[in-house]
Scaffold this active site. Structure first.
Site, mmCIF file in Angstrom:
data_model
loop_
_atom_site.group_PDB
_atom_site.id
_atom_site.type_symbol
_atom_site.label_atom_id
_atom_site.label_comp_id
_atom_site.label_asym_id
_atom_site.label_seq_id
_atom_site.Cartn_x
_atom_site.Cartn_y
_atom_site.Cartn_z
ATOM 1 N N LYS A 31 72.388 20.363 63.766
ATOM 2 C CA LYS A 31 73.637 20.980 64.276
ATOM 3 C C LYS A 31 73.675 21.145 65.724
ATOM 4 C CE LYS A 31 74.931 23.335 60.146
ATOM 5 N NZ LYS A 31 73.731 23.720 59.246
ATOM 6 N N GLU A 72 62.324 22.169 51.051
ATOM 7 C CA GLU A 72 62.365 23.346 51.616
ATOM 8 C C GLU A 72 63.146 24.451 50.729
ATOM 9 O OE1 GLU A 72 64.595 25.134 54.432
ATOM 10 O OE2 GLU A 72 65.475 23.227 55.421
HETATM 11 N N1 PSU Z 1 69.584 23.999 60.482
HETATM 12 C C1 PSU Z 1 70.274 23.774 59.550
HETATM 13 N N2 PSU Z 1 70.135 24.245 58.030
HETATM 14 C C2 PSU Z 1 69.295 25.103 57.879
HETATM 15 C C3 PSU Z 1 68.155 25.361 58.807
HETATM 16 C C4 PSU Z 1 68.533 25.079 60.172
HETATM 17 O O1 PSU Z 1 71.532 23.073 59.579
HETATM 18 O O2 PSU Z 1 68.943 25.348 56.581
HETATM 19 C C5 PSU Z 1 67.151 26.233 58.216
HETATM 20 C C6 PSU Z 1 65.788 25.065 58.255
HETATM 21 O O3 PSU Z 1 65.020 25.934 57.347
HETATM 22 C C7 PSU Z 1 65.232 25.444 59.457
HETATM 23 C C8 PSU Z 1 65.217 26.774 59.975
HETATM 24 O O4 PSU Z 1 63.830 25.198 59.522
HETATM 25 O O5 PSU Z 1 66.615 27.117 59.479
HETATM 26 C C9 PSU Z 1 65.297 27.061 61.487
HETATM 27 O O6 PSU Z 1 65.276 28.387 61.480
HETATM 28 P P1 PSU Z 1 64.841 28.934 63.159
HETATM 29 O O7 PSU Z 1 66.203 28.315 64.071
HETATM 30 O O8 PSU Z 1 64.865 30.280 63.183
HETATM 31 O O9 PSU Z 1 63.478 28.148 63.450
#
Ligand code: PSU
Ligand code: MN
Length: 317
Positions: free
Chosen positions: A161, A27
């Site tokens: 996390k 990603e």
């Molecule tokens: N959690 C992490 N590191 C990250 C992300 C999430 O510990 O880099 C990033 C990933 O790309 C994940 C996105 O798909 O954040 C999720 O964002 P949201 O919660 O806005 O869906």
């Protein structure tokens, strides 16, 4: 291989697709929003190197100049790493970014969607998005979970996390039919630490066993992804109490600052890095690299079986 419009697949990824060879999607939100420069670019390059070392082809995915790209050049990775405000690209953002001719940093959801369009089945990330704490009021549930439900790509991660409600995240995955496979672990990991206090559906000792589950899912026509939980290597895990205090601090800052919507996750990630003075950064890199290695091993094991029914072109949606 027939290609959809608005897509761009690198020559080596296209060749690997044609040959049925192992490919690992990576990603790009992690590059634009997951780490500061230059750690982000180093992390991305090392992921690609590890995937190659294990005998697979890396396909870093992003939106580049309005095209959904699988396989980026070194210059493009550098550009994502040095441009501060590249928009985060989840599933819903993809058509807007294409129409605008913009770049975009694909999230887990965005990367899975593009991987499936191209025909890539295995994907490595750090941590997934999930159900946020307080989601009963905010409705903040990551699109990553819906994508895991609908799109037939396997995602290797180090759990989630604990900025998230991990229990509710696992409930959601259960409801939406997503298998959660532990790699050499009975526990679902919490990103910086190896045990969230919640379990996985089943434990597996080898990449080949994981590949067998994926093949069984997709050959029966069961649509959707699977989550492979690979705990951070023991020697890099952080102290649970310390990281929990940091996360509470970051969550309080987000609340006080009124941070909402797609800004929530990038804000929390950046704040955690600031608060730990970069101590979390090396843990973060190591777990991503460990996931990249496992993903490549699973991709190699899947490719050894030969084509999986109709799935190879990712058109189960
Ligand atoms: N959690 C992490 N590191 C990250 C992300 C999430 O510990 O880099 C990033 C990933 O790309 C994940 C996105 O798909 O954040 C999720 O964002 P949201 O919660 O806005 O869906
Ligand atoms: Mn969200």
């Amino acid at each position: 291989m027939t290609m959809r419009p608005h897509m761009r697949v690198s020559a080596e990824v296209a060749d690997a697709l044609d040959a049925g060879g192992p490919i690992v999607a990576l990603e790009s939100t992690i590059i634009s929003h997951g780490f500061p420069y230059p750690a982000n670019v180093e992390c991305a390059r090392e992921c690609e190197r590890i995937v190659r070392e294990e005998g697979a082809i890396p396909a870093t995915i992003a939106v580049i100049g309005g095209r959904l790209a699988a396989g980026l050049t070194a210059d493009e990775i550098e550009r994502l790493g040095t441009t501060r405000d590249t928009p985060k690209a989840s599933r819903r953002d993809l058509p807007l970014l294409i129409a605008r001719g913009s770049d975009g940093a694909t999230t887990v959801a965005g990367t899975m969607a593009v991987a499936a369009m191209v025909g890539i089945q295995v994907f490595a990330t750090g941590g997934i998005g999930g159900v946020h704490r307080g989601a009963e009021r905010s409705f903040d549930i990551s699109a990553d979970l819906e994508e895991l439900a609908r799109t037939s790509v396997a995602v290797m991660c180090a759990g989630a996390k604990s900025v998230l409600d991990i229990g509710l995240t696992l409930e959601y995955l259960e409801t939406r039919g997503v298998p959660v496979l532990g790699y050499r672990s009975d526990a679902f990991p919490a990103f910086y630490t190896r045990d969230s206090g919640f379990g996985v559906d089943a434990r597996f000792e080898t990449p080949a066993e994981i590949a067998a589950v994926l093949r069984a899912k997709w050959e029966t026509g069961l649509v959707g992804g699977a989550l492979v939980a690979n705990p951070i290597p023991e020697q890099y895990a952080l102290d649970p109490a310390e990281i929990e205090a940091t996360i509470s601090h970051a969550l309080a800052d987000a609340r006080e600052g009124g941070v909402r919507g797609k800004q929530v996750t990038p804000f929390l990630l950046a704040r955690i890095h600031e608060l730990t003075g970069g101590a979390s950064e090396s843990a973060n890199k190591e777990l991503v690299w460990s996931n990249a290695r496992l993903a490549a091993q699973v991709a190699v094991a899947l490719a050894e079986y030969g084509p999986v029914g109709t799935h190879r072109h990712g058109r189960h949606e």
